[in-house]
Design a protein around this motif. Sequence first.
Motif, PDB file in Angstrom:
ATOM      1  N   PHE A 407      42.576  32.031  32.860  1.00  0.00           N
ATOM      2  CA  PHE A 407      41.180  32.943  32.794  1.00  0.00           C
ATOM      3  C   PHE A 407      40.109  32.402  32.105  1.00  0.00           C
ATOM      4  O   PHE A 407      39.340  32.213  31.125  1.00  0.00           O
ATOM      5  N   LEU A 418      37.877  26.026  39.596  1.00  0.00           N
ATOM      6  CA  LEU A 418      37.755  27.086  39.522  1.00  0.00           C
ATOM      7  C   LEU A 418      35.729  26.572  40.594  1.00  0.00           C
ATOM      8  O   LEU A 418      35.919  27.694  40.603  1.00  0.00           O
ATOM      9  N   GLN A 449      44.689  36.935  38.252  1.00  0.00           N
ATOM     10  CA  GLN A 449      43.429  35.101  39.082  1.00  0.00           C
ATOM     11  C   GLN A 449      42.270  35.611  40.345  1.00  0.00           C
ATOM     12  O   GLN A 449      41.612  35.412  40.447  1.00  0.00           O
ATOM     13  N   CYS A 452      40.241  38.180  39.149  1.00  0.00           N
ATOM     14  CA  CYS A 452      38.743  36.873  37.857  1.00  0.00           C
ATOM     15  C   CYS A 452      37.942  36.089  38.616  1.00  0.00           C
ATOM     16  O   CYS A 452      36.833  36.519  38.339  1.00  0.00           O
ATOM     17  N   GLU A 456      33.426  36.414  38.503  1.00  0.00           N
ATOM     18  CA  GLU A 456      32.745  35.562  38.392  1.00  0.00           C
ATOM     19  C   GLU A 456      31.813  35.155  39.154  1.00  0.00           C
ATOM     20  O   GLU A 456      30.619  35.021  38.805  1.00  0.00           O
ATOM     21  N   ILE A 476      35.548  35.456  33.990  1.00  0.00           N
ATOM     22  CA  ILE A 476      36.107  33.878  33.261  1.00  0.00           C
ATOM     23  C   ILE A 476      35.791  33.704  32.058  1.00  0.00           C
ATOM     24  O   ILE A 476      33.922  32.972  32.488  1.00  0.00           O
TER      25      ILE A 476
END
Length: 556
Positions: A407, A418, A449, A452, A456, A476
């Motif tokens: 990330f 993403l 993950q 994150c 974001e 991120i």
Amino acid sequence: MNPIQGLHHLTVMASDPQKNVDFFTQVLGQRMVKVTVNFDDPGTYHLYYGDETGAPGTIMTYFPWPNAVKGRRGNGEIVAAAYAAPVASQDYWKARLQGFNIPFTEETRFGSPAVKFEDPDGLWIEIIFEEGADVPSFWPNSPVPREYALNGFHSVTGWVAQTAQTASLLTGPLGFTKVGSEQDAEGTRTRYRGQSDGVGLYIDLVERPGKPHGQFSAGSVHHVALRTVDDAEQLEYQKVLSQAGYQVTPVQDRQYFHSIYFRERSGILFEVATDAPGFPADESVDELGKHLKLPAWYESKRAAIEARVKPIVNHEYGVTIGGTSQSSAQGSAASLSDGLRVNGPHQGQPVMTTGRALDEARAAVILVHGRGGSAEDILNLSQQFNLSAFAYVAPQAQGSTWYPESFLAPLERNEPGLSSGLQMIDDIVNTLGEQGIPPENIVLGGFSQGACLTLEYVARNSRRYGGVFAFSGGLIGPEGTPRDYPGDLDGTPFFIGCSDVDSHIPLKRVEDSAEILAGHGAKVDKRIYPNMGHTINEDEILAVQKMLQEVSARSV
């Protein structure tokens, strides 16, 4: 510290509240001793049935979720509740069940005759005919004559993969004694006895190695509560169970008793509940069950709560409780994947759900799994949060990875995964909105993950959410990534938890992310745990559970 006396109550999920009331009061002759709400989900009734006063060892309780599907019995749960009744009442109860067109089977349990049948949602109810303690306080208005009346609980039956690990809890910290074993249609049944001479003394375990776990829904037992004398003794149990390695909750005030909860290693959720203060604490014995009773912290929401819960008739008084207006969301909840825009690898991937059906839920939790994880895995957090108000929704990443690199890598190296993952979350938020669940009733969270990706998403789509949590995650992008996000998080509560030595998440990125989000209007609770590693701990679960409780209370 005294050993556990036996059973205090059993809490089960139902679908139709009126059918539930009719079954327990008109068929089984139990008194509805309290009508209140689930304190963690105030838009749902909590109905209590028992003897005249709701004495410990007689209390069956239900959370009715209207239109809920039927659950599936399996390992890791209580599957049957047995009442005791006088030996001479066998013919009466068989005739009574036939009169209500309720099918039953006849069995013998440790030498005692028994009948087994189902409640309206499929929970096995048993009546075991043997001499024992009388009902603590017979309800004079019961449609069942006193000489045939149920004498409170006899036992509960739990299905487990291995008896030994649950038995070590019962005969160890809880102080039960082993009575004996016999063969059951499902496997070996072993009985354990609590330490008193009252009602509700037994827990039976049936060993079913290799069999599947149950699926929780209507007709499923949420938890079984055990009796302890008072608050001081309960605190002793809290300490002893924690020392034995069980994750025990803080004491919960349930108005009529105080509770601690823990899940044993086979999966059964146990509660240890105090006898006091009891159900006459806020209404007289002569009026138990006549009114919708709310704790003080929900009185300001009484009008909204009474309008939301379905009306039920208490036959004892001929009164209707609850309102008639139901605020149900519109639209189909059959598949969250339907209609998602195809613009990357994750579009069209499965979206799994558990908890409330979307067209019945007022609030939702979006759970985002980590690298190598799955939607099914992260949905297990719903059991740890243990809050019934929510629909839990978990998208699945293609190949179990939302984006290919760290990330912290340049953003373009993590495309198109993403952007596709962010779009997946956005489409779920929009789908929830179409179901009547606004962003302020949505909590978003994830691990690693997934944490994150969650941070974001909310940073790029700033507005007021119900809450956000990140277990081991940060915003991120490499150092120097622009963070001039539009919008305002408007006081959204955030929980960010991480180890100070996490090998995947640098501490500085966690601290920087918390500062950036706070600068965009978030109310951030950041907790750094020394030497924890890349995992989730109990303190983090409790922190998010508290966040969810606050959303549930606001969502009525």
